[in-house]
Design a protein around this motif. Structure first.
Motif, PDB file in Angstrom:
ATOM      1  N   THR A 154       1.141  -0.928  -0.089  1.00 54.21           N
ATOM      2  CA  THR A 154       0.085   0.002   0.056  1.00 54.21           C
ATOM      3  C   THR A 154       1.025   1.161  -0.125  1.00 54.21           C
ATOM      4  OG1 THR A 154      -1.775  -1.034   1.732  1.00 54.21           O
ATOM      5  CG2 THR A 154      -1.684   1.022   1.032  1.00 54.21           C
ATOM      6  N   ILE A 155       1.798   1.475   0.245  1.00 52.21           N
ATOM      7  CA  ILE A 155       2.821   2.558   0.552  1.00 52.21           C
ATOM      8  C   ILE A 155       3.125   2.590  -0.469  1.00 52.21           C
ATOM      9  CG2 ILE A 155       5.137   3.235   2.100  1.00 52.21           C
ATOM     10  CD1 ILE A 155       4.001   2.048   4.861  1.00 52.21           C
ATOM     11  N   CYS A 156       3.596   1.546  -0.874  1.00 56.73           N
ATOM     12  CA  CYS A 156       4.205   1.520  -2.399  1.00 56.73           C
ATOM     13  C   CYS A 156       3.868   2.437  -3.096  1.00 56.73           C
ATOM     14  CB  CYS A 156       5.889   0.537  -2.691  1.00 56.73           C
ATOM     15  SG  CYS A 156       6.511   0.064  -2.022  1.00 56.73           S
ATOM     16  N   ILE A 157       2.511   1.687  -3.211  1.00 53.35           N
ATOM     17  CA  ILE A 157       1.511   1.800  -4.266  1.00 53.35           C
ATOM     18  C   ILE A 157       0.956   3.573  -4.058  1.00 53.35           C
ATOM     19  CG2 ILE A 157      -1.354   1.889  -5.046  1.00 53.35           C
ATOM     20  CD1 ILE A 157      -0.602  -1.218  -5.026  1.00 53.35           C
ATOM     21  N   MET A 158       0.908   3.878  -3.343  1.00 55.25           N
ATOM     22  CA  MET A 158       0.702   5.625  -2.542  1.00 55.25           C
ATOM     23  C   MET A 158       2.291   6.110  -3.520  1.00 55.25           C
ATOM     24  SD  MET A 158      -0.230   5.825   1.462  1.00 55.25           S
ATOM     25  CE  MET A 158      -0.564   7.458   1.188  1.00 55.25           C
ATOM     26  N   ASN A 159       2.671   5.660  -3.128  1.00 56.44           N
ATOM     27  CA  ASN A 159       4.165   6.439  -3.448  1.00 56.44           C
ATOM     28  C   ASN A 159       4.230   7.008  -5.041  1.00 56.44           C
ATOM     29  OD1 ASN A 159       7.627   6.529  -4.159  1.00 56.44           O
ATOM     30  ND2 ASN A 159       6.953   7.433  -2.331  1.00 56.44           N
ATOM     31  N   VAL A 160       3.936   5.481  -5.571  1.00 58.67           N
ATOM     32  CA  VAL A 160       4.492   5.733  -7.360  1.00 58.67           C
ATOM     33  C   VAL A 160       2.780   6.675  -7.772  1.00 58.67           C
ATOM     34  CG1 VAL A 160       3.173   4.272  -9.234  1.00 58.67           C
ATOM     35  CG2 VAL A 160       5.322   3.369  -7.337  1.00 58.67           C
TER      36      VAL A 160
ATOM     37  N   SER B 116      10.715   1.985   5.957  1.00 62.15           N
ATOM     38  CA  SER B 116      11.280   1.370   4.790  1.00 62.15           C
ATOM     39  C   SER B 116      13.446   1.358   5.446  1.00 62.15           C
ATOM     40  CB  SER B 116      11.605   1.969   3.169  1.00 62.15           C
ATOM     41  OG  SER B 116      11.959   0.811   2.832  1.00 62.15           O
ATOM     42  N   PRO B 117      13.106  -0.290   6.516  1.00 62.39           N
ATOM     43  CA  PRO B 117      14.217  -0.216   6.904  1.00 62.39           C
ATOM     44  C   PRO B 117      14.971  -0.104   5.598  1.00 62.39           C
ATOM     45  CG  PRO B 117      12.918  -1.258   7.863  1.00 62.39           C
ATOM     46  CD  PRO B 117      11.417  -0.853   7.013  1.00 62.39           C
ATOM     47  N   PRO B 118      15.353  -0.760   4.958  1.00 59.96           N
ATOM     48  CA  PRO B 118      16.749  -0.423   3.330  1.00 59.96           C
ATOM     49  C   PRO B 118      16.339   0.918   3.741  1.00 59.96           C
ATOM     50  CG  PRO B 118      14.401  -2.652   3.386  1.00 59.96           C
ATOM     51  CD  PRO B 118      14.075  -1.676   4.271  1.00 59.96           C
TER      52      PRO B 118
ATOM     53  N   PRO C 264      17.203   2.279  -8.786  1.00 59.10           N
ATOM     54  CA  PRO C 264      15.697   2.823  -9.407  1.00 59.10           C
ATOM     55  C   PRO C 264      14.590   2.300  -8.936  1.00 59.10           C
ATOM     56  CG  PRO C 264      16.893   1.080 -10.583  1.00 59.10           C
ATOM     57  CD  PRO C 264      17.544   1.223 -10.274  1.00 59.10           C
ATOM     58  N   LYS C 265      13.951   3.268  -8.643  1.00 56.47           N
ATOM     59  CA  LYS C 265      13.517   3.545  -7.896  1.00 56.47           C
ATOM     60  C   LYS C 265      12.172   1.971  -7.951  1.00 56.47           C
ATOM     61  CE  LYS C 265      10.350   6.570  -5.613  1.00 56.47           C
ATOM     62  NZ  LYS C 265      11.299   8.005  -4.209  1.00 56.47           N
ATOM     63  N   TRP C 266      12.122   1.564  -8.572  1.00 62.07           N
ATOM     64  CA  TRP C 266      11.711  -0.102  -8.426  1.00 62.07           C
ATOM     65  C   TRP C 266      12.199  -1.252  -7.489  1.00 62.07           C
ATOM     66  CZ3 TRP C 266      14.220  -4.069  -9.845  1.00 62.07           C
ATOM     67  CH2 TRP C 266      15.119  -4.694 -10.178  1.00 62.07           C
ATOM     68  N   THR C 267      13.647  -0.687  -7.548  1.00 65.18           N
ATOM     69  CA  THR C 267      13.879  -1.341  -5.936  1.00 65.18           C
ATOM     70  C   THR C 267      14.249  -1.495  -5.428  1.00 65.18           C
ATOM     71  OG1 THR C 267      16.106  -1.489  -8.582  1.00 65.18           O
ATOM     72  CG2 THR C 267      16.615  -1.837  -5.962  1.00 65.18           C
ATOM     73  N   LEU C 268      13.744  -0.029  -4.578  1.00 67.25           N
ATOM     74  CA  LEU C 268      13.784   0.481  -3.737  1.00 67.25           C
ATOM     75  C   LEU C 268      12.259   0.154  -3.287  1.00 67.25           C
ATOM     76  CD1 LEU C 268      13.922   1.615  -0.816  1.00 67.25           C
ATOM     77  CD2 LEU C 268      13.105   3.933  -1.698  1.00 67.25           C
ATOM     78  N   TYR C 269      10.804  -0.410  -4.157  1.00 64.81           N
ATOM     79  CA  TYR C 269       9.749  -1.135  -3.995  1.00 64.81           C
ATOM     80  C   TYR C 269      10.022  -2.618  -3.845  1.00 64.81           C
ATOM     81  CZ  TYR C 269       8.148   3.350  -5.626  1.00 64.81           C
ATOM     82  OH  TYR C 269       7.416   4.732  -5.798  1.00 64.81           O
ATOM     83  N   VAL C 270      10.507  -3.121  -4.018  1.00 64.02           N
ATOM     84  CA  VAL C 270      11.289  -4.597  -4.006  1.00 64.02           C
ATOM     85  C   VAL C 270      11.663  -5.141  -2.054  1.00 64.02           C
ATOM     86  CG1 VAL C 270      12.439  -6.317  -4.703  1.00 64.02           C
ATOM     87  CG2 VAL C 270      11.676  -4.736  -6.216  1.00 64.02           C
ATOM     88  N   LEU C 271      12.379  -4.215  -2.186  1.00 66.27           N
ATOM     89  CA  LEU C 271      13.582  -4.405  -1.001  1.00 66.27           C
ATOM     90  C   LEU C 271      12.578  -3.865   0.478  1.00 66.27           C
ATOM     91  CD1 LEU C 271      16.972  -1.715  -1.610  1.00 66.27           C
ATOM     92  CD2 LEU C 271      16.620  -5.021  -1.293  1.00 66.27           C
TER      93      LEU C 271
END
Length: 88
Positions: free
Chosen positions: A14-20, A34-36, A56-63
């Motif tokens: 949900t947080i990643c979707i909000m960010n995107v 996000s601790p990573p 890339p931003k998607w890397t942070l989302y996956v982490l």
């Protein structure tokens, strides 16, 4: 529905979707949950490993999602093992 893994993973997604979608355009909510991201922002990591702006931003989302999924699995395991000890 009593699974910590489910709830932590849903929260991270949900947080990643909000960010995107632009609702968290300053990345404040993503940074706070996000601790990573905390590790990536340390001076040592950014100077010795990789600077966060290069990723890339998607890397942070996956982490982030992976971290909360693994954290939920560990918490579920601890809760189940604790319940098993008390049932004996």
């Amino acid at each position: 529905m009593k699974s910590w893994t489910l709830w932590f993973t849903l929260l991270a997604v949900t947080i990643c979707i909000m960010n995107v979608s632009g609702l968290d355009d300053l990345n404040i909510l993503l940074f706070l949950t996000s601790p990573p991201f905390w590790l990536l922002e340390t001076p040592w990591f950014s100077s010795h490993v990789i600077h966060p702006t290069v990723l890339p931003k998607w890397t942070l989302y996956v982490l982030t999602i992976s971290f909360w999924f693994i954290f939920g699995v560990l918490l579920d395991y601890l809760v189940r093992s604790r319940k098993a000890v008390y049932k004996k």
